[in-house]
Design an enzyme around this catalytic site. Structure first.
Site, mmCIF file in Angstrom:
data_model
loop_
_atom_site.group_PDB
_atom_site.id
_atom_site.type_symbol
_atom_site.label_atom_id
_atom_site.label_comp_id
_atom_site.label_asym_id
_atom_site.label_seq_id
_atom_site.Cartn_x
_atom_site.Cartn_y
_atom_site.Cartn_z
ATOM 1 N N LYS A 67 -4.216 -13.362 -8.138
ATOM 2 C CA LYS A 67 -3.539 -13.754 -9.374
ATOM 3 C C LYS A 67 -4.322 -14.806 -10.151
ATOM 4 O O LYS A 67 -4.189 -14.916 -11.364
ATOM 5 C CB LYS A 67 -2.124 -14.216 -9.070
ATOM 6 C CG LYS A 67 -1.270 -13.038 -8.606
ATOM 7 C CD LYS A 67 0.191 -13.349 -8.491
ATOM 8 C CE LYS A 67 0.979 -12.073 -8.216
ATOM 9 N NZ LYS A 67 0.699 -11.499 -6.872
HETATM 10 C C1 LIG Z 1 0.935 -10.189 -6.473
HETATM 11 C C2 LIG Z 1 0.242 -9.681 -5.253
HETATM 12 C C3 LIG Z 1 0.133 -8.310 -4.972
HETATM 13 C C4 LIG Z 1 0.791 -7.248 -5.827
HETATM 14 O O1 LIG Z 1 0.192 -7.100 -7.090
HETATM 15 P P1 LIG Z 1 0.991 -6.361 -8.264
HETATM 16 O O2 LIG Z 1 0.175 -6.627 -9.476
HETATM 17 O O3 LIG Z 1 2.340 -7.012 -8.327
HETATM 18 O O4 LIG Z 1 1.069 -4.921 -7.920
HETATM 19 C C5 LIG Z 1 -0.597 -7.914 -3.868
HETATM 20 N N1 LIG Z 1 -1.167 -8.812 -3.043
HETATM 21 C C6 LIG Z 1 -1.089 -10.149 -3.283
HETATM 22 C C7 LIG Z 1 -1.710 -11.088 -2.322
HETATM 23 C C8 LIG Z 1 -0.388 -10.631 -4.399
HETATM 24 O O5 LIG Z 1 -0.303 -11.967 -4.611
#
Ligand SMILES: *Cc1c(COP(=O)(O)O)cnc(C)c1O
Length: 474
Positions: free
Chosen positions: A113
Site C-alpha cells: 500500500k
Molecule cells: C491490502 C492488501 C492486500 C489486498 O489488496 P487489494 O488491493 O485490496 O486487493 C493484499 N495483501 C496485503 C499485504 C495488503 O495489505
C-alpha cells in the site's frame, strides 16, 4: 484525460477534481473515459527508464491538469531508493523456473500500500497547497491501510490524519508502527471496541454532512483513483524486468502473467488497467484466502457479498473482505461500460439481495480480460511459506503465499509468472513462527520499535466524542 462514474453519471471531471474525492456523487467509482493505448514503440522507449521516469510517463497520460514539470518533481521525490530500499524500487526475485516475485513491500510500512499511498501524500500536499485548502483525513484501520496512510501523510502541510483502530486488537508490531509516530498532524484514536465499531463511527461522522463540510473531512480508501493509477506503474516495471527487448520492431512482444493476492480488488484492478492499455499480460491470476468472494465470481459468474458472520479471520488478514470495493470498475468494463446496468447490479441487486449473476454471454467475455482465479487456506499458506524457504531460502509473508500457491496452479511454460509480493514476513511473525519455527527478519529501521514511546488517545465507542476530538484538533 477526463473521468466518469461507473453508475451512469457521464459528467466529465479532471484528475485534480477527483483526487480528493471518494465515490462519485451517484455512488459509482471514477474511471477514465478511455484507457490510453501504448504500442510497441512506446514500450520500447519506456523499457530503459528508471522507475520514477516510467511513473511520470504513465501518470502523465492520465493527468493533464497538473503541469508536467510539477508532476515530474512529485513523482521523483516519491519513488526514491531512500524510501523504497532499492534502485529498481520493485525488484524481481527468482524462484523456480518461470516464477518470480516482484517486491512491492520495501516502503516505510512493509506492505504494497505504500507504493500508492506515498504518491497520494505528495499529490495531496501539492493540490491542497495549490488551492490554499486543508483536509482532515478520517479512517478506520485494522492494520495495513492506516499505517500506510499515516506514513504517507506525516508532516505534510495542509493534511491531518485521524485514524481509528480497535484498542488492543492490533499486533504489537502494528501498534508500534502507528502509535510511535510523533508528528503533530497524525492522531491515533484507539477505540474500545472492534474494527466494525471503528468503521461505524467513520460512517456516522461522514453521514453528518454539515460536520463533514465544516471540518473538511476526507478519506484515502482504496477506491481513490490516484491510488489505483499509482499501482499501474509496477505492472510495467515488472514486465520490463521479466522480459527481454524484442530483437526488432516486427517481432512479437513477449508476454507475462501476474498473480495477485487480492481483497478489495484494488491491486489487480491496476493490472486490468495496464492490460487494457496494451501491456502484454496473458493472465491476471487472482488469489484469495478463505474469504473467496472474488474466486467464486471468476469461477461461477455470481458475485455474492458476505455478512460479517461469514467473513473469516485468517492469517492473511489484509485479504479478509466480504465485499470488494474496487470490483465495480472491472464489471463496468466487462458490461461494455453500461452505467445503468452496473448500477442495477451493484446498487439494486447487491443491496437488495446481496448478490448478482452476470449473463452466460458476459461470463464468456471474462476470458477476453485474461482473468483466472484460485483460493488458498491457512494450511496452504504454511506449506507454501515452508516450501519456499526450504527450496530457495526466500521468506515470504502470508498474503504473498496465497498468491504464490495459486500462481503455481496457473503457470504455463514459456510465460513468465510474476507474483506480487504484497507484504514482508516481519509484519506477520506469528504465522512465520508457526510455519518455520523461527522469527522473521526485520528491516533495520523496524528493530525495537515496540520500545518507542507511543502517542495515542483511547476513546469509547462514541461517534459524538470522536467528533468532539476532531473539532478540537482539526
Ligand atoms: C491490502 C492488501 C492486500 C489486498 O489488496 P487489494 O488491493 O485490496 O486487493 C493484499 N495483501 C496485503 C499485504 C495488503 O495489505
Amino acid at each position: 484525460m477526463k473521468y466518469i462514474s461507473t453508475r451512469g453519471d457521464r459528467t466529465e471531471r479532471g484528475f485534480s477534481d477527483i483526487l480528493l474525492e471518494g465515490l462519485a456523487p451517484d455512488g459509482g467509482l471514477y474511471l477514465p473515459v478511455q484507457y490510453p493505448k501504448v504500442d510497441a514503440a512506446t514500450l520500447a522507449k519506456w523499457r530503459g527508464l528508471s522507475y520514477h521516469e516510467l511513473a511520470f510517463e504513465i501518470l502523465s497520460l492520465y493527468i493533464d491538469d497538473i503541469p508536467a514539470a510539477d508532476l515530474k518533481t512529485i513523482v521523483a521525490k516519491t519513488y526514491t531508493p531512500e524510501v523504497f530500499g532499492t534502485r529498481e524500487i520493485t525488484p524481481l526475485k527468482s524462484l523456480e523456473a518461470g516464477m518470480q516475485l516482484e517486491a512491492l513491500s520495501n516502503g516505510p510500512t512493509l506492505a504494497f500500500k505504500d507504493m500508492a499511498m506515498q504518491l497520494l501524500g505528495n499529490l495531496f500536499e501539492y493540490e491542497l497547497g495549490r488551492r490554499g485548502e486543508s483536509l482532515n483525513i478520517l479512517g478506520a484501520t485494522s492494520g495495513d491501510t492506516g499505517s500506510a496512510a499515516e506514513y504517507a501523510m506525516r508532516g505534510k502541510k495542509g493534511v491531518k490524519v485521524f485514524m481509528l483502530s480497535p484498542h488492543g486488537r492490533m499486533s504489537a508490531f502494528q501498534q508500534a508502527q502507528m502509535f510511535s509516530l510523533q508528528d503533530a498532524n497524525i492522531h491515533n484514536i484507539a477505540i474500545e471496541g472492534v474494527f466494525d465499531d471503528c468503521q461505524d463511527i467513520v460512517k456516522a461522522v461522514s453521514n453528518d454532512l454539515e460536520f463533514k463540510r465544516r471540518h473538511k473531512i476526507g478519506t484515502v480508501n482504496s477506491i481513490n483513483w490516484a491510488r489505483l493509477l499509482a499501482q499501474v506503474v509496477y505492472y510495467f516495471a515488472g514486465y520490463f524486468q521479466a522480459t527481454k527487448a524484442p530483437v526488432d520492431t516486427s517481432s512479437e512482444l513477449p508476454v507475462v502473467s501476474f498473480a495477485v493476492p487480492s481483497g478489495n480488488f484494488g491491486n489487480i484492478c491496476a493490472g486490468h488497467v495496464a492490460r487494457s492499455m496494451g501491456l502484454p499480460i496473458k493472465r491476471l491470476v487472482l488469489a484469495t484466502n478463505e474469504n473467496d468472494v472474488l474466486d467464486e465470481f471468476f469461477r461461477t459468474g455470481t458475485y455474492r457479498v458476505r455478512g460479517s458472520t461469514e467473513t473469516h479471520e485468517t492469517s492473511s488478514p489484509s485479504m479478509d473482505i466480504s465485499k470488494a470495493s474496487n470490483f465495480e470498475r472491472f464489471v463496468f468494463d466487462l458490461l461494455g461500460r453500461d452505467g445503468a446496468r452496473t448500477k442495477q447490479l451493484f446498487k439494486t441487486d447487491v443491496e437488495d439481495h446481496g448478490s448478482f449473476t452476470v449473463s452466460a454471454d458476459e461470463f464468456r467475455r471474462i476470458a477476453n480480460y485474461g482473468f483466472a482465479s484460485g483460493r488458498s487456506t491457512h494450511a496452504d499458506r504454511l506449506a507454501t511459506i515452508r516450501d519456499t524457504w526450504q527450496r530457495f531460502s526466500v521468506m515470504i509473508d502470508t498474503h504473498t503465499a496465497d498468491g504464490l500457491k495459486v500462481a503455481r496452479e496457473h503457470l504455463e511454460s514459456g510465460v513468465p509468472m510474476i507474483v506480487l509480493e504484497t507484504a514482508l514476513p516481519a509484519k506477520f511473525a506469528e504465522t512465520i513462527v508457526e510455519a518455520l519455527g523461527r522469527e522473521p527478519d526485520r528491516p533495520e529501521a523496524m528493530r525495537g520499535i515496540e520500545q518507542l514511546p507511543k502517542r495515542f488517545k483511547v476513546m469509547r465507542v462514541d461517534a459524538q466524542a470522536v467528533k468532539g476530538f476532531i473539532a478540537e484538533n482539526a
